[in-house]
Scaffold this motif. Structure first.
Motif, PDB file in Angstrom:
ATOM      1  N   GLY A  29      76.054   0.399   3.334  1.00  0.00           N
ATOM      2  CA  GLY A  29      75.333   0.881   2.322  1.00  0.00           C
ATOM      3  C   GLY A  29      75.511   2.127   1.864  1.00  0.00           C
ATOM      4  O   GLY A  29      76.855   2.815   1.912  1.00  0.00           O
ATOM      5  N   VAL A  30      74.854   2.617   1.063  1.00  0.00           N
ATOM      6  CA  VAL A  30      75.173   4.128   0.449  1.00  0.00           C
ATOM      7  C   VAL A  30      74.708   5.477   1.227  1.00  0.00           C
ATOM      8  O   VAL A  30      73.925   5.351   2.209  1.00  0.00           O
ATOM      9  CB  VAL A  30      74.340   4.180  -0.942  1.00  0.00           C
ATOM     10  CG1 VAL A  30      74.730   3.167  -2.067  1.00  0.00           C
ATOM     11  CG2 VAL A  30      72.856   4.159  -0.911  1.00  0.00           C
ATOM     12  N   THR A  31      75.436   6.419   0.991  1.00  0.00           N
ATOM     13  CA  THR A  31      75.149   7.858   1.480  1.00  0.00           C
ATOM     14  C   THR A  31      74.166   8.377   0.551  1.00  0.00           C
ATOM     15  O   THR A  31      74.434   8.591  -0.572  1.00  0.00           O
ATOM     16  CB  THR A  31      76.279   8.729   1.554  1.00  0.00           C
ATOM     17  OG1 THR A  31      77.407   7.898   2.600  1.00  0.00           O
ATOM     18  CG2 THR A  31      76.111  10.076   2.480  1.00  0.00           C
ATOM     19  N   VAL A  32      73.027   8.561   1.139  1.00  0.00           N
ATOM     20  CA  VAL A  32      71.744   9.054  -0.133  1.00  0.00           C
ATOM     21  C   VAL A  32      71.731  10.485  -0.084  1.00  0.00           C
ATOM     22  O   VAL A  32      71.071  11.127   0.441  1.00  0.00           O
ATOM     23  CB  VAL A  32      70.578   8.502   0.516  1.00  0.00           C
ATOM     24  CG1 VAL A  32      70.458   6.919   0.225  1.00  0.00           C
ATOM     25  CG2 VAL A  32      70.334   8.673   2.031  1.00  0.00           C
ATOM     26  N   TYR A  33      72.887  11.015  -1.241  1.00  0.00           N
ATOM     27  CA  TYR A  33      72.757  12.407  -1.624  1.00  0.00           C
ATOM     28  C   TYR A  33      72.819  12.646  -2.881  1.00  0.00           C
ATOM     29  O   TYR A  33      72.724  13.729  -3.659  1.00  0.00           O
ATOM     30  CB  TYR A  33      73.890  13.179  -0.750  1.00  0.00           C
ATOM     31  CG  TYR A  33      75.282  12.834  -1.771  1.00  0.00           C
ATOM     32  CD1 TYR A  33      75.733  13.779  -2.457  1.00  0.00           C
ATOM     33  CD2 TYR A  33      75.745  11.549  -1.017  1.00  0.00           C
ATOM     34  CE1 TYR A  33      76.984  13.475  -3.100  1.00  0.00           C
ATOM     35  CE2 TYR A  33      77.184  11.374  -1.569  1.00  0.00           C
ATOM     36  CZ  TYR A  33      77.595  12.070  -2.712  1.00  0.00           C
ATOM     37  OH  TYR A  33      78.964  11.881  -3.227  1.00  0.00           O
ATOM     38  N   ASP A  34      72.894  11.456  -3.755  1.00  0.00           N
ATOM     39  CA  ASP A  34      73.094  11.658  -5.414  1.00  0.00           C
ATOM     40  C   ASP A  34      72.562   9.945  -5.638  1.00  0.00           C
ATOM     41  O   ASP A  34      72.207   9.374  -4.932  1.00  0.00           O
ATOM     42  CB  ASP A  34      74.327  11.987  -5.742  1.00  0.00           C
ATOM     43  CG  ASP A  34      74.484  12.510  -7.295  1.00  0.00           C
ATOM     44  OD1 ASP A  34      73.375  12.351  -7.759  1.00  0.00           O
ATOM     45  OD2 ASP A  34      75.404  13.190  -7.474  1.00  0.00           O
ATOM     46  N   MET A  35      72.441   9.926  -7.117  1.00  0.00           N
ATOM     47  CA  MET A  35      72.082   8.739  -7.564  1.00  0.00           C
ATOM     48  C   MET A  35      73.180   7.924  -7.655  1.00  0.00           C
ATOM     49  O   MET A  35      74.523   8.233  -7.372  1.00  0.00           O
ATOM     50  CB  MET A  35      71.594   9.008  -9.294  1.00  0.00           C
ATOM     51  CG  MET A  35      70.599   9.929  -9.462  1.00  0.00           C
ATOM     52  SD  MET A  35      68.958   9.399  -9.040  1.00  0.00           S
ATOM     53  CE  MET A  35      68.924   8.223 -10.182  1.00  0.00           C
ATOM     54  N   CYS A  36      73.027   6.526  -7.339  1.00  0.00           N
ATOM     55  CA  CYS A  36      74.003   5.400  -7.513  1.00  0.00           C
ATOM     56  C   CYS A  36      74.945   5.300  -8.749  1.00  0.00           C
ATOM     57  O   CYS A  36      74.030   5.549 -10.022  1.00  0.00           O
ATOM     58  CB  CYS A  36      73.406   4.141  -7.121  1.00  0.00           C
ATOM     59  SG  CYS A  36      72.713   4.108  -5.474  1.00  0.00           S
ATOM     60  N   HIS A  37      76.147   4.910  -8.814  1.00  0.00           N
ATOM     61  CA  HIS A  37      76.735   4.719  -9.961  1.00  0.00           C
ATOM     62  C   HIS A  37      77.401   3.506 -10.243  1.00  0.00           C
ATOM     63  O   HIS A  37      76.952   2.693  -9.458  1.00  0.00           O
ATOM     64  CB  HIS A  37      78.009   5.892  -9.995  1.00  0.00           C
ATOM     65  CG  HIS A  37      78.897   6.031  -8.526  1.00  0.00           C
ATOM     66  ND1 HIS A  37      79.555   4.912  -8.461  1.00  0.00           N
ATOM     67  CD2 HIS A  37      79.233   6.852  -7.679  1.00  0.00           C
ATOM     68  CE1 HIS A  37      80.429   4.854  -7.296  1.00  0.00           C
ATOM     69  NE2 HIS A  37      79.775   6.224  -6.747  1.00  0.00           N
ATOM     70  N   ILE A  38      78.247   3.075 -11.134  1.00  0.00           N
ATOM     71  CA  ILE A  38      78.661   2.031 -11.499  1.00  0.00           C
ATOM     72  C   ILE A  38      79.387   1.234 -10.432  1.00  0.00           C
ATOM     73  O   ILE A  38      79.473   0.211 -10.253  1.00  0.00           O
ATOM     74  CB  ILE A  38      79.425   2.089 -12.874  1.00  0.00           C
ATOM     75  CG1 ILE A  38      79.991   0.473 -13.506  1.00  0.00           C
ATOM     76  CG2 ILE A  38      80.751   2.908 -12.787  1.00  0.00           C
ATOM     77  CD1 ILE A  38      78.882  -0.398 -13.631  1.00  0.00           C
ATOM     78  N   ASN A 273      83.532  10.869 -16.872  1.00  0.00           N
ATOM     79  CA  ASN A 273      83.443   9.497 -17.060  1.00  0.00           C
ATOM     80  C   ASN A 273      82.412   8.985 -16.054  1.00  0.00           C
ATOM     81  O   ASN A 273      82.389   7.642 -15.578  1.00  0.00           O
ATOM     82  CB  ASN A 273      84.611   8.621 -17.188  1.00  0.00           C
ATOM     83  CG  ASN A 273      85.396   8.878 -15.848  1.00  0.00           C
ATOM     84  OD1 ASN A 273      85.266   9.377 -14.907  1.00  0.00           O
ATOM     85  ND2 ASN A 273      86.433   8.200 -15.990  1.00  0.00           N
ATOM     86  N   PHE A 274      81.558   9.728 -15.182  1.00  0.00           N
ATOM     87  CA  PHE A 274      80.905   9.387 -14.090  1.00  0.00           C
ATOM     88  C   PHE A 274      79.670   8.886 -14.672  1.00  0.00           C
ATOM     89  O   PHE A 274      78.780   9.628 -15.334  1.00  0.00           O
ATOM     90  CB  PHE A 274      80.692  10.700 -13.196  1.00  0.00           C
ATOM     91  CG  PHE A 274      79.716  10.273 -11.864  1.00  0.00           C
ATOM     92  CD1 PHE A 274      80.590   9.879 -10.906  1.00  0.00           C
ATOM     93  CD2 PHE A 274      78.440  10.521 -11.907  1.00  0.00           C
ATOM     94  CE1 PHE A 274      79.764   9.797  -9.782  1.00  0.00           C
ATOM     95  CE2 PHE A 274      77.794  10.382 -10.912  1.00  0.00           C
ATOM     96  CZ  PHE A 274      78.297   9.905  -9.576  1.00  0.00           C
ATOM     97  N   MET A 275      79.128   7.553 -14.556  1.00  0.00           N
ATOM     98  CA  MET A 275      77.951   7.083 -14.839  1.00  0.00           C
ATOM     99  C   MET A 275      77.165   6.493 -13.785  1.00  0.00           C
ATOM    100  O   MET A 275      77.381   5.801 -13.251  1.00  0.00           O
ATOM    101  CB  MET A 275      78.324   5.870 -15.948  1.00  0.00           C
ATOM    102  CG  MET A 275      78.992   6.418 -17.305  1.00  0.00           C
ATOM    103  SD  MET A 275      79.314   5.166 -18.236  1.00  0.00           S
ATOM    104  CE  MET A 275      80.786   4.407 -17.392  1.00  0.00           C
ATOM    105  N   THR A 276      75.745   6.948 -13.736  1.00  0.00           N
ATOM    106  CA  THR A 276      74.770   6.435 -12.878  1.00  0.00           C
ATOM    107  C   THR A 276      74.219   5.176 -13.414  1.00  0.00           C
ATOM    108  O   THR A 276      74.012   4.989 -14.593  1.00  0.00           O
ATOM    109  CB  THR A 276      73.732   7.582 -12.628  1.00  0.00           C
ATOM    110  OG1 THR A 276      72.886   7.718 -13.741  1.00  0.00           O
ATOM    111  CG2 THR A 276      74.352   8.930 -12.024  1.00  0.00           C
TER     112      THR A 276
END
Length: 476
Positions: A29-38, A273-276
């Motif tokens: 899963g994700v490391t939860v320190y920021d919003m998820c991206h594409i 170009n980083f898009m959540t």
């Protein structure tokens, strides 16, 4: 028969779970320190589809997807916000769950957090130390000794020199070998910590997944998944420590999804170009995003661009327009004419999904079905009740597995048009008025005026389609 591509073997093989019909699947899963991206969205949607399909096939699936809720990045974010790591982790777990609802990604059966398994992590590190696969450094950290595990490198297929180059080495680490990796990290002043036999510290990144996966699914997993970027070192290290601790094969099938680029470049905040997921879905319908990300085979790289979004949007609109068309022209007196086409599609859809979850081929089949049904309806627009029910059954199957075509066609098309109208600067009343005016011009054989109206609308980004049921419009 379901065939699955197995990363270490570099080939497809029949899917044969360890315990018959029961399947244990763990996905990082994700490391939860920021919003998820594409990039997160692709992996999450890929394994969402895989889990949906396995259940459709009748497997008793237990799907585990973790949260990494203690990590250097989480600590750094907490320090920058002058808050605790727990508040940061909890906030972004909540944000993650909102994103998953937006993307129609079903929750995993079990969603453990690393910090809830500290005692299990300590137990596994102790086992590795007792078996001679781990050693304590002078500062109280504990490292896995890669040289003691003979099979290291079998997952990634890398040579020792390549692995050393790819390993991250912190100047403060006290490794005996560059490839050794932390199982337990002594916490620095001001950092979160837990008591252990070695030091006040916290778990290394790799150990948490080994512990949580085997805690819930046993020492051998049927499927372990994640992005290609995790093959080395994360999954390589998971394999080494898990097999060293339990003396059993860790994973039967390794599944990895390909990378996502943005306009041909690697996604990066520095490139702008980083898009959540949250930013994207303000302008892009979630089903459009799902269709785009499933339009390539999960192992292939995929490029995210405005053009790709527009193609996926146009495809989805085309599918929904067919459903709307069938719904509007269903009559009791009509004879069945398209059920054979639908049967062929359903067979091909199943064949595509059985072939290593080939969603790209499945979606291509949906395009073919749409084309063939439209050809048939162009000759005679009437649809039988049997045909309508047959199409609905096939579409429900697609929706249940791919997570698209799950909305009411009329509502979806209206929402798409409403969004398009905002871009054109025209009201729907104005657009429909011009279409009516063009229709009257054509009836009176004033084709010059009709063409002028078409060109005026085209200049505004609106394309007209003349169909047997009348003229419809869509955004270019």
């Amino acid at each position: 028969m379901l065939n699955v591509y197995n990363t270490p073997l570099k080939k497809k093989e029949p899917f044969d779970p360890l315990k018959g019909n029961k399947v244990g699947m763990y996905v990082c899963g994700v490391t939860v320190y920021d919003m998820c991206h594409i990039g997160h969205a692709r992996s999450l949607i890929v394994f969402d589809v895989i889990s949906r399909y396995l259940r459709k096939k009748g497997y008793g699936l237990t799907y585990v997807r973790n949260f990494t809720d203690i990590d250097d990045k989480i600590i750094a974010r907490a320090n920058s916000l002058n808050t605790s790591y727990r508040e940061v982790a909890d906030r972004y777990i909540d944000e993650f769950k909102i994103d998953m609802e937006i993307l129609k990604v079903s929750p995993a059966d079990i969603e453990p957090k690393a910090t809830d398994h500290i005692s299990h992590i300590i137990d596994m590190v102790r086992i590795l130390e007792e078996k001679g696969f781990a050693y304590r450094a002078d500062d109280g950290s504990v490292y896995f000794s890669v040289s003691r595990f003979r099979g290291y490198g079998k997952l990634s297929g890398r040579k020792t020199e390549e692995m050393i180059a790819g390993a991250r080495v912190d100047i403060e680490e006290m490794k005996k070998d560059p490839l050794d990796f932390a199982l337990w990290k002594r916490s620095k002043d001001g950092e979160p910590w837990w008591d252990s036999p070695w030091s006040k510290g916290r778990p290394g990144w790799h150990i948490e997944c080994s512990v949580m996966s085997t805690h819930f699914l046993g020492p051998t997993l049927d499927i372990h998944g994640g992005g290609r970027d995790l093959i080395f070192p994360h999954h390589e290290n998971e394999t080494a420590q898990s097999e060293a601790a339990h003396g059993a094969q860790f994973v039967r099938y390794w599944i990895h999804n390909g990378f996502v680029t943005v306009d041909g470049e690697k996604m990066s905040k520095s490139l702008g170009n980083f898009m959540t997921i949250r930013e994207l879905t303000k302008d892009v319908h979630p089903e459009v995003l799902r269709l785009l990300l499933l339009s390539r085979h999960y192992r292939s790289p995929i490029d995210f661009s405005t053009e790709a979004v527009n193609i996926a949007k146009a495809s989805l609109i085309r599918f929904y327009e067919l459903l709307d068309r069938v719904g509007r022209f269903t009559t009791e007196s009509a004879h069945s004419r398209i059920d054979g086409l639908i049967d062929i599609f359903s067979t091909e859809f199943e064949g595509a999904m059985c072939d290593d979850f080939n969603t790209a081929k499945a979606i291509a089949g949906l395009h073919d079905l749409t084309t063939e049904i439209n050809k048939t309806l162009d000759q005679n627009p009437q649809v039988s009740e049997k045909d309508r029910a047959c199409l609905k059954e096939a579409v429900d199957e697609v929706s249940d597995i791919l997570g698209v075509l799950g909305e009411e066609p009329v509502k979806f098309l209206e929402d798409m048009k409403r969004g398009s109208i905002q871009v054109t600067g025209l009201s729907e009343k104005e657009i429909l008025g011009l279409i009516e005016e063009r229709g009257l011009a054509r009836k009176s054989h004033d084709f010059k005026k009709a063409d002028e109206i078409r060109d005026t609308l085209k200049a505004k980004g609106i394309q007209l389609k003349d169909t047997p049921e009348g003229t419809v419009w869509e955004k270019l």
